[in-house]
Enzyme design. Structure first.
Site, PDB file in Angstrom:
ATOM      1  N   LYS A  53      49.251  65.189  73.467  1.00  0.00           N
ATOM      2  CA  LYS A  53      49.202  64.921  72.030  1.00  0.00           C
ATOM      3  C   LYS A  53      49.996  65.980  71.276  1.00  0.00           C
ATOM      4  O   LYS A  53      50.741  65.675  70.352  1.00  0.00           O
ATOM      5  CB  LYS A  53      47.741  64.867  71.550  1.00  0.00           C
ATOM      6  N   GLN A  97      38.621  66.016  70.722  1.00  0.00           N
ATOM      7  CA  GLN A  97      38.779  65.383  72.035  1.00  0.00           C
ATOM      8  C   GLN A  97      37.403  65.122  72.657  1.00  0.00           C
ATOM      9  O   GLN A  97      36.582  66.020  72.743  1.00  0.00           O
ATOM     10  CB  GLN A  97      39.621  66.308  72.939  1.00  0.00           C
ATOM     11  N   ASP A 120      41.575  59.287  64.562  1.00  0.00           N
ATOM     12  CA  ASP A 120      41.102  58.521  65.720  1.00  0.00           C
ATOM     13  C   ASP A 120      40.384  57.249  65.253  1.00  0.00           C
ATOM     14  O   ASP A 120      40.091  56.360  66.050  1.00  0.00           O
ATOM     15  CB  ASP A 120      40.115  59.368  66.541  1.00  0.00           C
TER      16      ASP A 120
END
Ligand code: NDP
Length: 287
Positions: A53, A97, A120
């Site tokens: 990422k 994460q 997200d």
């Protein structure tokens, strides 16, 4: 022989376009889109995802930081860090994460990311907006799948779409996006009776269950489009999907490989969402 849906190639093209739009936005506004990725602990798979990422962000010309916190961090410490990032004007997107260590409550953490920085799209507000079809951010993996279908000119409208897996991250939002695109959608899970009968109905089959090579050729209709979201590590260390490529590929009209299929598209959506978040932050400031 099935057409290979080359996620790597599609992602490279889409990311180049995002980088171009990001640079244009930065020229016009003086604001560089910024993403913060927070990782707690040392899960090796998570470390790889986070690194990918960060690299993707940097390649797109975005500002990027990775916040690494020890496994022993308390929930309060993590929430404190999120509060800092929430108030950091250089950061437009925040991603924590997953999975988190067991002693930290995932829902509380996801709820602490402000919806306008939730790239997200896991916050309840964003989840609800997706349900209503009125959203700023789409969840990265399902949106990446939709982008790949669009790129390949695979029309979803009126098609029988079967999604195997009903997680909040992949299966459920995937079903919703296919529905928004006018597919006729069935969602399967571990309690589905006669799974093969259902999957054999699919014109478009999306599999996200986390079981190596689970979907075999006899479970797929001739000419189906097969999207394999799964990422499983074999004993020999190699990555493999949820679809048994060898037996399914000869029956499918198009199929994603693992690796190099859905994975690269997921990060592409993250970049798109970060750019959107930056644009909306600038817009909100003007108002
Ligand atoms: P989860 O473990 O959260 O969910 C798995 C789902 O699969 C559940 O809904 C479960 O059903 C269902 N399932 C499990 N076994 C079966 C079975 N035998 N038959 C039918 N359904 C079954 O997984 P995720 O959605 O988070 O991830 C799925 C896969 O996708 C994983 O391999 C993951 O690594 C990968 N992934 C890949 C990404 C990418 O970028 N390529 C991103 C995110 C995930 P039930 O609800 O009944 O338990």
């Amino acid at each position: 022989m099935a057409k290979l849906i080359d996620g790597k190639k599609i992602a490279a093209e889409v990311r180049a376009d995002i980088a171009r739009r990001g640079a244009e936005f930065a020229r016009e506004t003086g604001v560089v889109p910024g993403l913060a990725v927070v990782i707690v602990g040392e899960n090796p798979a998570s470390q790889v995802y986070v690194r990918n990422k960060r690299i993707a962000c940097e390649k797109a010309g975005f500002y990027s930081i990775v916040v690494e916190m020890p496994e022993s961090s308390s929930e309060e410490e993590l929430l404190g860090k999120l509060e800092e990032l929430k108030n950091d004007e250089r950061i437009h997107g925040i991603l924590v994460q997953l999975p988190l260590p067991k002693h930290i409550n995932e829902s509380s953490v996801l709820a602490a990311i402000p919806p306008e920085k939730d790239v997200d799209a896991f916050h309840v507000v964003n989840t609800g907006r997706i349900m209503l079809g009125d959203y700023s951010f789409l969840p990265c993996t399902p949106a990446g799948v939709m982008k790949a279908l669009e790129y390949e000119n695979i029309d979803v409208s009126g098609k029988e779409c079967v999604v195997v897996g009903r997680s909040n991250i992949v299966g459920k939002p995937m079903a919703m996006l296919l529905l928004h695109a006018n597919g006729t959608v069935t969602v399967c899970h571990s309690r589905t009776a006669n799974l093969a009968e259902v999957t054999r109905r699919a014109d478009i089959l999306v599999v996200a269950i986390g079981k190596a090579d689970f979907i075999t050729g006899d479970m797929v209709k001739e000419g189906a489009v097969v999207i394999d979201v799964g990422m499983n590590r074999r004993d020999d260390g190699k990555l493999t999907g949820d679809v048994d490529f060898a037996s399914v590929e000869p029956k499918a009209s198009a199929i994603t490989p693992v690796p190099g299929g859905v994975g690269p598209m997921t990060i592409t959506t993250l970049l798109e969402n970060t750019l959107t978040a930056a644009k909306e932050a600038v817009k909100a400031k003007k108002q």
